[in-house]
Structure formats: structure tokens, C-alpha cells
Design a protein around this motif. Structure first.
Motif, PDB file in Angstrom:
ATOM      1  N   ILE A  36     -42.796 -15.658  14.784  1.00  0.00           N
ATOM      2  CA  ILE A  36     -41.962 -15.854  15.971  1.00  0.00           C
ATOM      3  C   ILE A  36     -41.130 -17.125  15.826  1.00  0.00           C
ATOM      4  N   HIS A  37     -41.762 -18.183  15.302  1.00  0.00           N
ATOM      5  CA  HIS A  37     -41.045 -19.436  15.029  1.00  0.00           C
ATOM      6  C   HIS A  37     -41.602 -20.020  13.734  1.00  0.00           C
ATOM      7  N   PRO A  38     -41.117 -19.573  12.588  1.00  0.00           N
ATOM      8  CA  PRO A  38     -41.782 -19.890  11.318  1.00  0.00           C
ATOM      9  C   PRO A  38     -41.418 -21.258  10.737  1.00  0.00           C
ATOM     10  N   PHE A  39     -42.398 -21.839  10.068  1.00  0.00           N
ATOM     11  CA  PHE A  39     -42.208 -23.020   9.232  1.00  0.00           C
ATOM     12  C   PHE A  39     -42.856 -22.720   7.879  1.00  0.00           C
ATOM     13  N   THR A  40     -42.351 -23.345   6.827  1.00  0.00           N
ATOM     14  CA  THR A  40     -42.895 -23.075   5.498  1.00  0.00           C
ATOM     15  C   THR A  40     -44.372 -23.442   5.414  1.00  0.00           C
ATOM     16  N   TRP A  41     -44.733 -24.607   5.967  1.00  0.00           N
ATOM     17  CA  TRP A  41     -46.127 -25.064   5.870  1.00  0.00           C
ATOM     18  C   TRP A  41     -47.061 -24.144   6.643  1.00  0.00           C
ATOM     19  N   SER A  42     -46.641 -23.699   7.841  1.00  0.00           N
ATOM     20  CA  SER A  42     -47.509 -22.826   8.642  1.00  0.00           C
ATOM     21  C   SER A  42     -47.621 -21.445   8.004  1.00  0.00           C
ATOM     22  N   PHE A  43     -46.556 -21.008   7.355  1.00  0.00           N
ATOM     23  CA  PHE A  43     -46.530 -19.701   6.703  1.00  0.00           C
ATOM     24  C   PHE A  43     -47.575 -19.629   5.595  1.00  0.00           C
ATOM     25  N   TYR A  44     -47.579 -20.612   4.712  1.00  0.00           N
ATOM     26  CA  TYR A  44     -48.512 -20.582   3.587  1.00  0.00           C
ATOM     27  C   TYR A  44     -49.934 -20.963   3.993  1.00  0.00           C
ATOM     28  N   ASP A  93     -32.395 -13.470  15.061  1.00  0.00           N
ATOM     29  CA  ASP A  93     -33.605 -14.166  15.524  1.00  0.00           C
ATOM     30  C   ASP A  93     -34.231 -13.439  16.707  1.00  0.00           C
ATOM     31  N   LYS A  94     -33.380 -12.957  17.622  1.00  0.00           N
ATOM     32  CA  LYS A  94     -33.888 -12.246  18.807  1.00  0.00           C
ATOM     33  C   LYS A  94     -34.617 -10.961  18.404  1.00  0.00           C
ATOM     34  N   ASP A  95     -34.063 -10.231  17.445  1.00  0.00           N
ATOM     35  CA  ASP A  95     -34.709  -8.999  16.963  1.00  0.00           C
ATOM     36  C   ASP A  95     -36.074  -9.309  16.356  1.00  0.00           C
ATOM     37  N   ARG A  96     -36.106 -10.356  15.519  1.00  0.00           N
ATOM     38  CA  ARG A  96     -37.362 -10.743  14.861  1.00  0.00           C
ATOM     39  C   ARG A  96     -38.412 -11.150  15.880  1.00  0.00           C
ATOM     40  N   GLN A  97     -38.023 -11.976  16.843  1.00  0.00           N
ATOM     41  CA  GLN A  97     -38.988 -12.472  17.823  1.00  0.00           C
ATOM     42  C   GLN A  97     -39.544 -11.343  18.684  1.00  0.00           C
TER      43      GLN A  97
END
Length: 438
Positions: free
Chosen positions: A94-102, A166-170
């Protein structure tokens, strides 16, 4: 409700819980590389292929600790907490960051091992020798229906969308997170069995097995170097490679084909549905209907190999070679034939059908060969499958489509030959046993 009815209800609830959870997670895996390409953020540098490689790599190693966790906190709570981790991974998009993703990828790998160990625990507790086949079939069928619902949602949500905003993804990932949470909550509806209602005192035997986990690890290491398991490991490795292809790479390829027009992104959802159709048809025909192994395993595995080879050849002709690693705007390279989405969806169906051929027969032969040591044998099975899936997701970041197909063709051919030899060993040992009993 008698004990038989209660255990059947528990299996059905277990199946529905997994159906909801994997409706969300499998859909997430199918679309995440496509979604990541469309991020309007210069701060995010993640790869869906790398994430899946981490998940499967950690999953393979975590099989060693999972039985201890399930023994301490119980299968119900294990599945609920693991489900929350899966939901967290999906919500991260929903609101991605590289660190949170991995970070989420590592944690989901651990949760996956705990989830599937707990699932096996509950399935065994709620089954007898007479009902284990039926209960496994019910669970498997409900799980495979997860391929329909999430992918159908993607098809309608992204229909006509050339770019994923972004709206579609969220919107999609908020919905998938809620669906995953529903599955986790369903696990609490599973009713605990009274001691006298537990078939074959399965719960006691499971606790004994878990208390000697170190012995199980040693046994698994011993089984992994037996002639039979070494032969089967090539076939198992192939299922890991093609699992990666149909669950993550092929959908990305379809979404990258600009020749499919404005519907390319929504076709990812339809592809997942056709994979599910193939899985359910194959599982029904070669799993539940082939009672007593009347037709033998080798013809089914050979059918799976031929089905996959036909699919690979059509994909080679129909999909551009750079599709797995193409940028967000897609590939403009020409395939060997004029690309047709009908051929792409036929290949999706064939991928699912062939996968079910291999998996039903591998589960059958491993369960038969290692009847007395089924838990460590299936631990070796999951380890080999998940480590090769991790390897395949890693190289999918770099290899063009034709090289990925070539790897699967070679390993699939060798795996089928080694399966035939392993099955011949089984038939020979059975014949020797029958002769000795005369």
C-alpha cells in the motif's frame, strides 16, 4: 455432531482459511513484479523476483525450527500469527519502502514454514488412515480455488489499464489485505478435539515426534542421501523451477506484452485463473480419482512433461524474449509468431495441468517410499523444492525468457527419467516383497 462430522468440518474450515489467505498471497505474487515496475517513486529499488527468492530461501531453512514453534504454541495460534505476517507483507505494498519490502520477505519465509507445518499437524490430527486421502483432497481443492477469486478480481480491476496508478495499486492491496485477514480469523473456528475423539491418538504421536525434533533432522539428512531420494530430488527440483515460472514470471511476461494492447495487465488475472483450472482438473483426475494407483505413476508424469514441453514451445513462439525483465512500459520486441492472448492463456492452462501431474505423483511416491519416515521425507521434499524456487526467482532478474525455458526443459527431462528409475525401484521392491511372502 459426532467425531467424524467434527473432524470433517475442521478440514473444511482449514481449507477455507487457506483459500482466503492464498487468494490474497498468490494474487500478490502474481502481480507484484508488474506493480513494482509502475511505482512512481525514485526511493524504491526492490524487485519482486528477489523478494520471492528471499521468501523461498528463508522458508527452506526455517523448516528446521517450525516443528518446535508449532509444538510450543499449538497449530491454531501458529497459523493465525503466520497469517498476520502474510497480511503484513501484502499491506506493505500500500505504501512500500525498500527496507520494509525485503524485511517482510524474510519474515514471511519464516512464517511460511510455521504455517505449513501447522497445517500438516492439523490435517493429521483430524484424519485417520481411512480419511487422510479424502481430507487431503478436500483441502487441496479448496486451496486451488484461491487461484480463481483473486485473479478474477485483478482482471476486472485492471481491465483497460495500460499503466497501474498508485490509486489502482492501493485499492487492490487494501482489498487483498482484508481478504488475507479473513482467512487468518477463520482458523479460530477450528474446534479442538476431545482426547477420546482424536483419531488413532494422532495428537500424542505428533507431540512425540516434535519432542524428538533433533532426531528428525538427523533422519532427514540421512534420507536426503539415499538412492531413492537422490533420484527423486531432480524431479522435485524441477517442480521448484516451474513453480517459480508459473507463479511469478509468466504473469509478468504477459503483462509486459504491448502487442496484447490495453488488456495486457488485466490478462495477468485471467492467466492465473487458467493456471488454476489446469491445477484443479489435473488434481481431480490424477489425484483423487486415481485411487489405488490403477494407472501407474509413470504415464501421469510423462503426460506432465509433454504438457509442459508443449507449453514451453508455444510460450517461446508467442512471448518476446525480454518480457521477464522488460521495463514498466513493456516490451516492443517481436516474438516468433504474431502474439495471441488465446495462445498465452492456453499455455497458462497447460502449465497448471502439468504441475498437478508432477506434484500428485511425487507426493504419492514419497509417501509410499518413506511411509515409516514421512515427516523427515517431506521435510527434504519441501527443502529441495523451495531452495530451487528461490534460485529460479533469483536468476529471473537477469535471464531472458528462452534461457529460463531451456533450463526447465533440461531439468524436466532429467527429472522425468530419474522419476522413472525411482518408480522402477519401488515396483521391484514391491515384487520382491510379494515373492518373499509366498
Amino acid at each position: 455432531m459426532g467425531p467424524e462430522g467434527k473432524t470433517l468440518l475442521n478440514i473444511i474450515i482449514l481449507g477455507f482459511g487457506f483459500m482466503f489467505m492464498f487468494t490474497a498471497f498468490q494474487t500478490c505474487g502474481n502481480i507484484e513484479q508488474t506493480v513494482i515496475k509502475s511505482f512512481n517513486s525514485t526511493e524504491f529499488h526492490g524487485s519482486g523476483y528477489t523478494s520471492m527468492a528471499i521468501i523461498y530461501g528463508v522458508f527452506s531453512a526455517s523448516n528446521l525450527i517450525a516443528p518446535s514453534v508449532v509444538a510450543v504454541i499449538g497449530p491454531q495460534l501458529s497459523m493465525f500469527l503466520s497469517g498476520l505476517v502474510y497480511s503484513g507483507y501484502i499491506a506493505m505494498f500500500i505504501h512500500p519502502f525498500t527496507w520494509s519490502f525485503y524485511t517482510a520477505s524474510v519474515v514471511v519465509g519464516i512464517a511460511a514454514a510455521i504455517l505449513w507445518t501447522a497445517q500438516g499437524n492439523l490435517l493429521t490430527i483430524n484424519s485417520t488412515d481411512a480419511t487422510i486421502g479424502r481430507n487431503s483432497g478436500i483441502f487441496w481443492a479448496l486451496l486451488q480455488f484461491s487461484l480463481f477469486f483473486g485473479n478474477m478480481y485483478i482482471y476486472f480491476a485492471w481491465h483497460g489499464h495500460v499503466h497501474i496508478l498508485d490509486k489502482d495499486r492501493q485499492t487492490v492491496f487494501i482489498s487483498l489485505t482484508v481478504i488475507s485477514l479473513v482467512g487468518s480469523v477463520l482458523f479460530f473456528l477450528i474446534r479442538k478435539l476431545e482426547p477420546e475423539a482424536t483419531p488413532c491418538e494422532a495428537s500424542e504421536s505428533l507431540l512425540q515426534t516434535e519432542s524428538t525434533e533433533s532426531a528428525s533432522i538427523v533422519k532427514a539428512l540421512q534420507l536426503s542421501v539415499t538412492k531413492e531420494m537422490l533420484l527423486l530430488s531432480i524431479s522435485i527440483a524441477y517442480t521448484g523451477l516451474e513453480l517459480t515460472f508459473y507463479s511469478g514470471v509468466y504473469g509478468t511476461c504477459i503483462g509486459a506484452m504491448t502487442q496484447f494492447g490495453d488488456d495486457a495487465k488485466s490478462l495477468i488475472g485471467l492467466s492465473g485463473i487458467f493456471i488454476g483450472l489446469g491445477e484443479i482438473l489435473g488434481g481431480g483426475v490424477f489425484g483423487m480419482l486415481n485411487k489405488g494407483n490403477r494407472f501407474g505413476r509413470n504415464p501421469v508424469v510423462l503426460l506432465g512433461l509433454i504438457t509442459h514441453f508443449v507449453a514451453f514451445y508455444l510460450i517461446f513462439l508467442n512471448i518476446a524474449s525480454d518480457a521477464p525483465i522488460a521495463p514498466e512500459e513493456g516490451t516492443h520486441l517481436q516474438a516468433y509468431i504474431t502474439p495471441r492472448y488465446t495462445v498465452a492463456l492456453l499455455c497458462s492452462f497447460l502449465l497448471g495441468l502439468g504441475d498437478s501431474c508432477f506434484n500428485t505423483q511425487l507426493l504419492s511416491i514419497v509417501g509410499f517410499m518413506f511411509r515409516e519416515d514421512s515427516a523427515p521425507a517431506f521435510a527434504v521434499f519441501k527443502f529441495v523444492q523451495s531452495i530451487t524456487a528461490a534460485l529460479a526467482f533469483f536468476y529471473s532478474n537477469y535471464l531472458l525468457l528462452h534461457w529460463q525455458l531451456l533450463i526447465m526443459v533440461v531439468v524436466g527431462f532429467l527429472g522425468t527419467l530419474s522419476f522413472f528409475v525411482a518408480d522402477w525401484v519401488v515396483v521391484s521392491s514391491r515384487r520382491d516383497t510379494d515373492y518373499d511372502s509366498i
